[in-house]
Write a protein that holds these residues in place. Structure first.
Motif, short mmCIF file in Angstrom:
data_model
loop_
_atom_site.label_atom_id
_atom_site.label_comp_id
_atom_site.label_asym_id
_atom_site.label_seq_id
_atom_site.Cartn_x
_atom_site.Cartn_y
_atom_site.Cartn_z
N MET A 7 0.84 -1.18 0.00
CA MET A 7 0.00 0.00 0.00
C MET A 7 0.89 1.24 0.00
SD MET A 7 -2.54 1.29 2.99
CE MET A 7 -4.18 1.26 2.35
N SER A 8 0.55 2.20 -0.81
CA SER A 8 1.32 3.44 -0.85
C SER A 8 0.49 4.58 -0.28
CB SER A 8 1.76 3.76 -2.27
OG SER A 8 0.65 4.05 -3.07
N GLU A 9 1.20 5.59 0.21
CA GLU A 9 0.54 6.76 0.77
C GLU A 9 1.27 8.00 0.30
OE1 GLU A 9 -1.07 6.79 4.56
OE2 GLU A 9 -0.79 4.65 4.91
N SER A 10 0.51 9.05 0.00
CA SER A 10 1.08 10.31 -0.47
C SER A 10 0.52 11.48 0.32
CB SER A 10 0.74 10.53 -1.95
OG SER A 10 1.19 9.47 -2.73
N ILE A 11 1.36 12.49 0.51
CA ILE A 11 0.93 13.71 1.20
C ILE A 11 1.56 14.93 0.54
CG2 ILE A 11 0.49 12.62 3.44
CD1 ILE A 11 3.50 14.78 3.17
N VAL A 12 0.95 16.07 0.77
CA VAL A 12 1.54 17.36 0.45
C VAL A 12 2.02 17.92 1.78
CG1 VAL A 12 1.07 19.70 -0.37
CG2 VAL A 12 0.03 17.74 -1.53
N THR A 13 3.25 18.40 1.83
CA THR A 13 3.81 18.87 3.10
C THR A 13 3.23 20.22 3.50
OG1 THR A 13 5.68 20.01 2.07
CG2 THR A 13 5.99 17.67 2.66
N ASN A 14 3.35 20.52 4.79
CA ASN A 14 2.89 21.81 5.29
C ASN A 14 3.70 22.96 4.69
OD1 ASN A 14 0.77 20.83 6.81
ND2 ASN A 14 2.03 20.54 8.63
N ILE A 15 4.98 22.72 4.41
CA ILE A 15 5.80 23.76 3.75
C ILE A 15 5.18 24.11 2.40
CG2 ILE A 15 8.02 24.16 2.61
CD1 ILE A 15 9.33 22.60 4.91
N ALA A 16 4.77 23.11 1.64
CA ALA A 16 4.15 23.36 0.33
C ALA A 16 2.85 24.14 0.48
CB ALA A 16 3.88 22.05 -0.40
N ARG A 17 2.05 23.78 1.45
CA ARG A 17 0.78 24.48 1.68
C ARG A 17 1.01 25.94 2.05
NH1 ARG A 17 -2.09 19.46 4.66
NH2 ARG A 17 -2.64 18.41 2.73
N GLU A 18 2.00 26.17 2.91
CA GLU A 18 2.31 27.55 3.31
C GLU A 18 2.77 28.36 2.09
OE1 GLU A 18 5.42 29.96 6.19
OE2 GLU A 18 5.27 27.79 6.38
N LYS A 19 3.60 27.76 1.24
CA LYS A 19 4.07 28.46 0.04
C LYS A 19 2.92 28.77 -0.92
CE LYS A 19 8.86 26.97 -0.02
NZ LYS A 19 9.97 26.50 -0.85
N MET A 20 1.97 27.83 -1.06
CA MET A 20 0.82 28.07 -1.93
C MET A 20 -0.04 29.22 -1.40
SD MET A 20 -0.50 24.38 -3.35
CE MET A 20 -0.06 23.29 -2.00
N LEU A 21 -0.26 29.24 -0.10
CA LEU A 21 -1.05 30.33 0.49
C LEU A 21 -0.38 31.68 0.29
CD1 LEU A 21 -2.23 28.66 3.82
CD2 LEU A 21 -3.67 29.37 1.91
N LYS A 22 0.93 31.74 0.51
CA LYS A 22 1.65 33.00 0.33
C LYS A 22 1.64 33.45 -1.13
CE LYS A 22 4.67 32.79 4.34
NZ LYS A 22 6.06 32.66 4.83
N ALA A 23 1.73 32.50 -2.05
CA ALA A 23 1.68 32.84 -3.48
C ALA A 23 0.31 33.38 -3.84
CB ALA A 23 2.02 31.62 -4.33
N ARG A 24 -0.75 32.77 -3.35
CA ARG A 24 -2.10 33.23 -3.64
C ARG A 24 -2.37 34.61 -3.06
NH1 ARG A 24 -5.32 27.67 -2.28
NH2 ARG A 24 -4.64 26.53 -4.13
N ALA A 25 -1.73 34.90 -1.93
CA ALA A 25 -1.91 36.21 -1.28
C ALA A 25 -1.00 37.27 -1.89
CB ALA A 25 -1.62 36.08 0.21
N GLY A 26 -0.13 36.86 -2.81
CA GLY A 26 0.77 37.82 -3.44
C GLY A 26 1.98 38.18 -2.59
N ILE A 27 2.23 37.40 -1.56
CA ILE A 27 3.34 37.68 -0.65
C ILE A 27 4.67 37.22 -1.24
CG2 ILE A 27 4.33 37.11 1.62
CD1 ILE A 27 1.37 36.93 2.61
N SER A 28 4.66 36.07 -1.89
CA SER A 28 5.90 35.55 -2.50
C SER A 28 5.53 34.63 -3.66
CB SER A 28 6.75 34.81 -1.46
OG SER A 28 6.04 33.71 -0.93
#
Length: 126
Positions: free
Chosen positions: A1-22
């Motif tokens: 069985m395999s498992e995949s996740i998106v890291t919290n670092i990636a989520r934080e970067k996506m939020l900052k990009a959407r907000a125009g911060i970086s």
């Protein structure tokens, strides 16, 4: 069985990009490891808090990124014959241009022989 996740670092970067911060750094490579097996031989699930693989063996630039659909991009990386020859691989990660691990996949051991190439694919799905 395999498992995949998106890291919290990636989520934080996506939020900052959407907000125009970086800006959001490009995915540039895959990391390969052998640390996702527990003492009973099962797969250790990755954690969103991970910032690295449990036991990283190699980082390599991706070979290709292709749009599979509007919301799925597939990243491909091929290990050459001599790369990680005669080892077992059970964890993969995508990393970005900053070197941060942004997605991790763990799975049962895959043996890498020294006389053949081995390809890996990870789908980035939104």
């Amino acid at each position: 069985m395999s498992e995949s996740i998106v890291t919290n670092i990636a989520r934080e970067k996506m939020l900052k990009a959407r907000a125009g911060i970086s800006p959001l750094p490009q995915i540039v490579g895959m990391a390969f490891g052998d640390g996702a097996r527990n003492s009973a031989g099962g797969v250790i699930a990755p954690s969103e808090d991970q910032t690295e693989l449990r036991h990283e063996l190699l980082r390599k630039e991706i070979d290709e990124c292709e749009a599979v659909s509007r919301l799925v991009y597939r990243y491909t990386c091929t290990l050459k014959e001599e790369e990680l020859a005669n080892t077992y691989i059970n964890e993969l990660a995508l990393y970005d241009a900053d070197g941060d691990i942004i997605a991790i996949k763990s799975f049962m051991d895959k043996g890498k022989d020294g006389d053949q190439e081995m390809g890996f694919k990870i789908d980035d799905t939104f």
